[in-house]
Scaffold this motif. Sequence first.
Motif, PDB file in Angstrom:
ATOM      1  N   ALA B   7      92.983  28.585  39.090  1.00 14.06           N
ATOM      2  CA  ALA B   7      92.140  28.696  37.892  1.00 14.06           C
ATOM      3  C   ALA B   7      92.231  30.108  37.319  1.00 14.06           C
ATOM      4  O   ALA B   7      92.253  30.303  36.103  1.00 14.06           O
ATOM      5  CB  ALA B   7      90.689  28.358  38.236  1.00 14.06           C
ATOM      6  N   THR B  14      95.294  32.186  29.449  1.00 18.40           N
ATOM      7  CA  THR B  14      94.451  31.751  28.335  1.00 18.40           C
ATOM      8  C   THR B  14      93.875  32.948  27.588  1.00 18.40           C
ATOM      9  O   THR B  14      93.888  33.007  26.355  1.00 18.40           O
ATOM     10  CB  THR B  14      93.302  30.869  28.883  1.00 18.40           C
ATOM     11  OG1 THR B  14      93.866  29.746  29.545  1.00 18.40           O
ATOM     12  CG2 THR B  14      92.383  30.405  27.772  1.00 18.40           C
ATOM     13  N   ARG B  28      89.336  24.703  24.309  1.00 20.41           N
ATOM     14  CA  ARG B  28      89.898  23.712  25.219  1.00 20.41           C
ATOM     15  C   ARG B  28      91.216  24.233  25.796  1.00 20.41           C
ATOM     16  O   ARG B  28      91.978  24.902  25.111  1.00 20.41           O
ATOM     17  CB  ARG B  28      90.150  22.441  24.420  1.00 20.41           C
ATOM     18  CG  ARG B  28      91.069  21.419  25.050  1.00 20.41           C
ATOM     19  CD  ARG B  28      91.510  20.414  23.989  1.00 20.41           C
ATOM     20  NE  ARG B  28      90.362  19.712  23.436  1.00 20.41           N
ATOM     21  CZ  ARG B  28      89.861  18.593  23.953  1.00 20.41           C
ATOM     22  NH1 ARG B  28      90.418  18.066  25.014  1.00 20.41           N
ATOM     23  NH2 ARG B  28      88.840  18.003  23.414  1.00 20.41           N
ATOM     24  N   VAL B  29      91.430  23.898  27.069  1.00 19.81           N
ATOM     25  CA  VAL B  29      92.677  24.279  27.727  1.00 19.81           C
ATOM     26  C   VAL B  29      93.252  23.032  28.380  1.00 19.81           C
ATOM     27  O   VAL B  29      92.538  22.307  29.071  1.00 19.81           O
ATOM     28  CB  VAL B  29      92.424  25.364  28.811  1.00 19.81           C
ATOM     29  CG1 VAL B  29      93.703  25.693  29.563  1.00 19.81           C
ATOM     30  CG2 VAL B  29      91.828  26.623  28.182  1.00 19.81           C
ATOM     31  N   GLU B  45      88.224  22.485  37.522  1.00 20.09           N
ATOM     32  CA  GLU B  45      87.348  22.678  36.366  1.00 20.09           C
ATOM     33  C   GLU B  45      86.177  23.595  36.732  1.00 20.09           C
ATOM     34  O   GLU B  45      85.828  24.512  35.986  1.00 20.09           O
ATOM     35  CB  GLU B  45      86.794  21.327  35.886  1.00 20.09           C
ATOM     36  CG  GLU B  45      87.795  20.508  35.117  1.00 20.09           C
ATOM     37  CD  GLU B  45      87.269  19.088  34.870  1.00 20.09           C
ATOM     38  OE1 GLU B  45      88.030  18.149  35.088  1.00 20.09           O
ATOM     39  OE2 GLU B  45      86.077  18.957  34.490  1.00 20.09           O
ATOM     40  N   PHE B  48      87.436  27.126  37.114  1.00 18.15           N
ATOM     41  CA  PHE B  48      87.790  27.698  35.810  1.00 18.15           C
ATOM     42  C   PHE B  48      86.519  28.110  35.059  1.00 18.15           C
ATOM     43  O   PHE B  48      86.420  29.216  34.543  1.00 18.15           O
ATOM     44  CB  PHE B  48      88.595  26.685  34.992  1.00 18.15           C
ATOM     45  CG  PHE B  48      89.025  27.199  33.653  1.00 18.15           C
ATOM     46  CD1 PHE B  48      90.149  28.004  33.529  1.00 18.15           C
ATOM     47  CD2 PHE B  48      88.300  26.879  32.510  1.00 18.15           C
ATOM     48  CE1 PHE B  48      90.542  28.493  32.288  1.00 18.15           C
ATOM     49  CE2 PHE B  48      88.681  27.360  31.262  1.00 18.15           C
ATOM     50  CZ  PHE B  48      89.805  28.169  31.150  1.00 18.15           C
ATOM     51  N   LEU B  62      88.310  22.294  30.300  1.00 15.91           N
ATOM     52  CA  LEU B  62      89.627  22.285  30.947  1.00 15.91           C
ATOM     53  C   LEU B  62      90.048  20.827  31.123  1.00 15.91           C
ATOM     54  O   LEU B  62      89.438  20.086  31.876  1.00 15.91           O
ATOM     55  CB  LEU B  62      89.568  22.991  32.303  1.00 15.91           C
ATOM     56  CG  LEU B  62      90.902  23.101  33.029  1.00 15.91           C
ATOM     57  CD1 LEU B  62      91.811  24.113  32.342  1.00 15.91           C
ATOM     58  CD2 LEU B  62      90.705  23.496  34.483  1.00 15.91           C
TER      59      LEU B  62
END
Lengths: 223, 132
Positions: B7, B14, B28-29, B45, B48, B62
């Motif tokens: 993550a 990102t 959003r990724v 998730e 992250f 995510l």
Amino acid sequence: MTMEIHVVQKVMKVNDEIAQAIRSRLEAARIPAVNLMSAPGSGKTSLIETAIRSLRDTVRIGVIEGDPDTTRDAERIAALGAPVVQINTAGGCHLEANLVNRALDDLDLDALDLLVIENVGNLVCPVEFDLGETRRAAIISIPEGHDKPAKYPKLFRTADVVILNKIDLLPYVDFDEPRFTGDVRGLNPDASLLRVSCRTGEGVLGWLDWLRAVVQPTAQVGR
Amino acid sequence: MHEFGIADAILAKTLEISAANGGASVERVQVLVGGLRQLVPEMLEFAFNALAAETAARGAALDVELAPVRVVCRNCEHAFEPDDLFWTCPVCGTCGANAVTGDELILKSVTLADVAPETASARPEPSGEKGR
Ligand SMILES: Nc1nc2c(ncn2[C@@H]2O[C@H](COP(=O)(O)OP(=O)(O)OP(=O)(O)O)[C@@H](O)[C@H]2O)c(=O)[nH]1
Ligand SMILES: [Mg+2]
Ligand SMILES: [Zn+2]
């Protein structure tokens, strides 16, 4: 405005690039590296100690010790007079390439024939991180049970050698060895499978031979 | 718990992209994760979101897309999606097939919100160019 940016990049890119750099460094110094992976307490440090003691006059072994919190394993290795670098992962569950690369700075690679990396005791996470090693060893010990290969298949699928340690304890535990052997063979028909007891010394010669073959792949003629 | 390490790598890339676009917040990724990666999507998730809490990716979703495992028989080279532990070939019965896919771990896209048009950079690597 909202904007979607397409990246398409490997998430492990940084780790993989450093692992590649390690590989180059080790190749330049002509030393292979073995990454030892197992659950806590399976006998990683014991296998390294055995190798250092027995190969002292023929193979110069350097060790990188991954340990979440202590320096105990590094002290055990240092007590045998072998060069050792301790990596403290501060609770982290696996080694990553950048940690190993830094540890290499503290070893005199020209004075070594073999590097052994003891990963953090864990059957899942270490498997995911390339450390630039030449060979991967999976160690499992009798008290852990014969079902471990089936439960942690990736470790066994990606191992070059599977070592079953503490076979001196077989009489005391309901470890189904044929089942274990069948599972390992089914997951990875190519892996060498060794049975060892660091306690009694049974099978240790197989471990030493395997290491010698890693150091000198051509010197296997005499059998 | 290597989800945190992974993550962290996703977040780093990102935030690089966000920074290259004037520090725009991340909505959003999207990542693609192969079935051999030993990752639990919910854990990824969670990790992250925890790591992103103080960053431009705070609250970002995510999306984890799973990629199938495909293997090739070591004996007859038949390609298949294994459904047993030993990756037994449905054609010849040989086990221990070789994986061809399943180890993917790819950052596919990052969606940014509130990108000021003059700072927007379509390329993820605009070194030195900083929006003000
Ligand atoms: N009975 C028996 N005990 C063993 C054997 N090998 C190691 N042990 C014991 O098992 C314990 C753990 O061994 P280590 O070598 O420290 O294991 P490790 O994998 O390095 O452990 P961690 O670094 O904590 O993950 C020690 O008490 C060893 O003495 C063996 O073959 N038989
Ligand atoms: Mg140890
Ligand atoms: Zn087949």
